[in-house]
Design an enzyme around this catalytic site. Structure first.
Site, PDB file in Angstrom:
ATOM      1  N   ARG A   1       2.936   5.244   6.458  1.00  0.00           N
ATOM      2  CA  ARG A   1       3.465   4.581   7.649  1.00  0.00           C
ATOM      3  C   ARG A   1       4.221   3.300   7.321  1.00  0.00           C
ATOM      4  O   ARG A   1       4.850   2.705   8.195  1.00  0.00           O
ATOM      5  CB  ARG A   1       2.317   4.246   8.614  1.00  0.00           C
ATOM      6  CG  ARG A   1       1.598   5.455   9.176  1.00  0.00           C
ATOM      7  CD  ARG A   1       0.313   5.056   9.876  1.00  0.00           C
ATOM      8  NE  ARG A   1      -0.674   4.524   8.938  1.00  0.00           N
ATOM      9  CZ  ARG A   1      -1.868   4.082   9.313  1.00  0.00           C
ATOM     10  NH1 ARG A   1      -2.220   4.103  10.592  1.00  0.00           N
ATOM     11  NH2 ARG A   1      -2.724   3.626   8.408  1.00  0.00           N
TER      12      ARG A   1
ATOM     13  N   ASP B   1       0.436   3.797   1.804  1.00  0.00           N
ATOM     14  CA  ASP B   1       0.350   4.424   3.128  1.00  0.00           C
ATOM     15  C   ASP B   1       1.733   4.873   3.616  1.00  0.00           C
ATOM     16  O   ASP B   1       2.703   4.113   3.560  1.00  0.00           O
ATOM     17  CB  ASP B   1      -0.262   3.426   4.115  1.00  0.00           C
ATOM     18  CG  ASP B   1      -0.662   4.076   5.429  1.00  0.00           C
ATOM     19  OD1 ASP B   1       0.242   4.493   6.174  1.00  0.00           O
ATOM     20  OD2 ASP B   1      -1.869   4.154   5.713  1.00  0.00           O
TER      21      ASP B   1
ATOM     22  N   CYS C   1       0.834  -1.193   0.000  1.00  0.00           N
ATOM     23  CA  CYS C   1       0.000   0.000   0.000  1.00  0.00           C
ATOM     24  C   CYS C   1       0.876   1.253   0.000  1.00  0.00           C
ATOM     25  O   CYS C   1       2.006   1.242   0.486  1.00  0.00           O
ATOM     26  CB  CYS C   1      -0.911  -0.013   1.222  1.00  0.00           C
ATOM     27  SG  CYS C   1      -2.098   1.358   1.269  1.00  0.00           S
TER      28      CYS C   1
ATOM     29  N   HIS D   1      -1.802  -3.842   5.276  1.00  0.00           N
ATOM     30  CA  HIS D   1      -1.542  -3.356   6.633  1.00  0.00           C
ATOM     31  C   HIS D   1      -2.871  -3.067   7.311  1.00  0.00           C
ATOM     32  O   HIS D   1      -3.846  -2.639   6.683  1.00  0.00           O
ATOM     33  CB  HIS D   1      -0.666  -2.098   6.612  1.00  0.00           C
ATOM     34  CG  HIS D   1      -1.319  -0.899   5.998  1.00  0.00           C
ATOM     35  ND1 HIS D   1      -1.976   0.054   6.742  1.00  0.00           N
ATOM     36  CD2 HIS D   1      -1.431  -0.508   4.702  1.00  0.00           C
ATOM     37  CE1 HIS D   1      -2.455   0.993   5.932  1.00  0.00           C
ATOM     38  NE2 HIS D   1      -2.150   0.670   4.689  1.00  0.00           N
TER      39      HIS D   1
ATOM     40  N   CYS E   1      -5.946   0.148   7.259  1.00  0.00           N
ATOM     41  CA  CYS E   1      -5.806   0.612   5.873  1.00  0.00           C
ATOM     42  C   CYS E   1      -7.030   1.440   5.492  1.00  0.00           C
ATOM     43  O   CYS E   1      -8.166   0.964   5.565  1.00  0.00           O
ATOM     44  CB  CYS E   1      -5.668  -0.585   4.939  1.00  0.00           C
ATOM     45  SG  CYS E   1      -5.576  -0.143   3.188  1.00  0.00           S
TER      46      CYS E   1
END
Length: 249
Positions: free
Chosen positions: A74, A72, A70, A125, A128
């Site tokens: 993080r 993302d 992803c 993750h 999400c």
């Protein structure tokens, strides 16, 4: 504004003086100042602790893994796996989806047929946003056309998800199911099937470390504790159920 790629490409032109002047301006850009400083510190640290890294990188890449994850912020795949530059070929998008979209297919084709990666990791993750929003009745504009793929996963596993009463637990389960379904999507592709068929001819059945490649792994990262988990999926059993539909060779 000029990107570093643009500036570096301009160095090949005859106007070298102008290029370096632009580079100097870029270095003074307050928006990039911290990034550039951090880069120089990182370079110095690498040269001190791993002096051969840049020399190896200059010779090309031979990654062992294709990582599909992803976007993302993080999730830093190299960092969370403890891998150096050059060890991980990466494709990221919203929701770690493996679809018929050309960007993903180009990455997959290059990794499988040119880089010959022995492993493909699909990593989702928890928490999400794409998965969480796909579980809601709402229209989020253009992005809805993308996360509809996750809604399809929800539909395929609707009965299983319905049994989970806690909303957060249900979303976490959908994160895992989304990873598994996208692993299966990779198995369906022609480049992966062909390579696995060819490599299977060299598999030693008496050697547990010998396997058809690329081997595909389903994983999930938890931002709450930083831990990476491999999902206990028996892909061989899953593939046998639908082999008569998806096998191309």
């Amino acid at each position: 504004s000029y990107s570093f790629c643009t500036l570096l490409s301009q160095q090949k032109s005859s106007n070298m003086r102008r290029t370096f002047r632009l580079l100097e301006q870029c270095l003074k850009d307050p928006d990039l100042h911290n990034i550039i400083q951090n880069n120089r510190k990182w370079v110095a640290n690498v040269k001190a602790t791993n002096p051969e890294l840049f020399e190896r990188m200059a010779k090309g890449q031979t990654p062992q893994y294709l990582y599909i994850g992803c976007s993302d912020a993080r999730v830093d795949p190299g960092q969370l796996m403890g891998l150096d530059q050059g060890e991980l070929f990466v494709h990221r998008n919203v929701g770690n989806l493996c679809t018929n979209e050309m960007n993903f297919l180009a990455v997959l084709e290059y990794a499988v047929n040119h880089l010959k990666v022995p492993h493909i990791i699909v990593c989702g993750h928890y928490d999400c946003g794409a998965v969480r929003n796909s579980a809601k009745k709402q229209d989020i504009g253009l992005l809805e056309n993308w996360i509809r793929n996750i809604r399809d996963t929800h539909r395929l596993h609707a009965n299983e998800l319905k049994e989970i009463k806690d909303e957060e637990a249900r979303v976490r389960k959908l994160v895992e199911l989304n990873v598994v379904e996208n692993c299966l999507n990779i198995f369906k592709t022609s480049c992966v099937q062909k390579r696995r068929l060819e490599s299977s001819k060299n598999v030693d059945k008496n050697d547990p470390t010998s396997f058809a490649t690329p081997r595909i792994h389903a994983m999930v990262f938890d931002p709450a504790d930083g831990e990476l988990h491999k999902l206990p999926i028996k892909f061989k059993e899953e593939l046998e159920k639908h082999r008569h539909i998806y096998d191309l060779f």
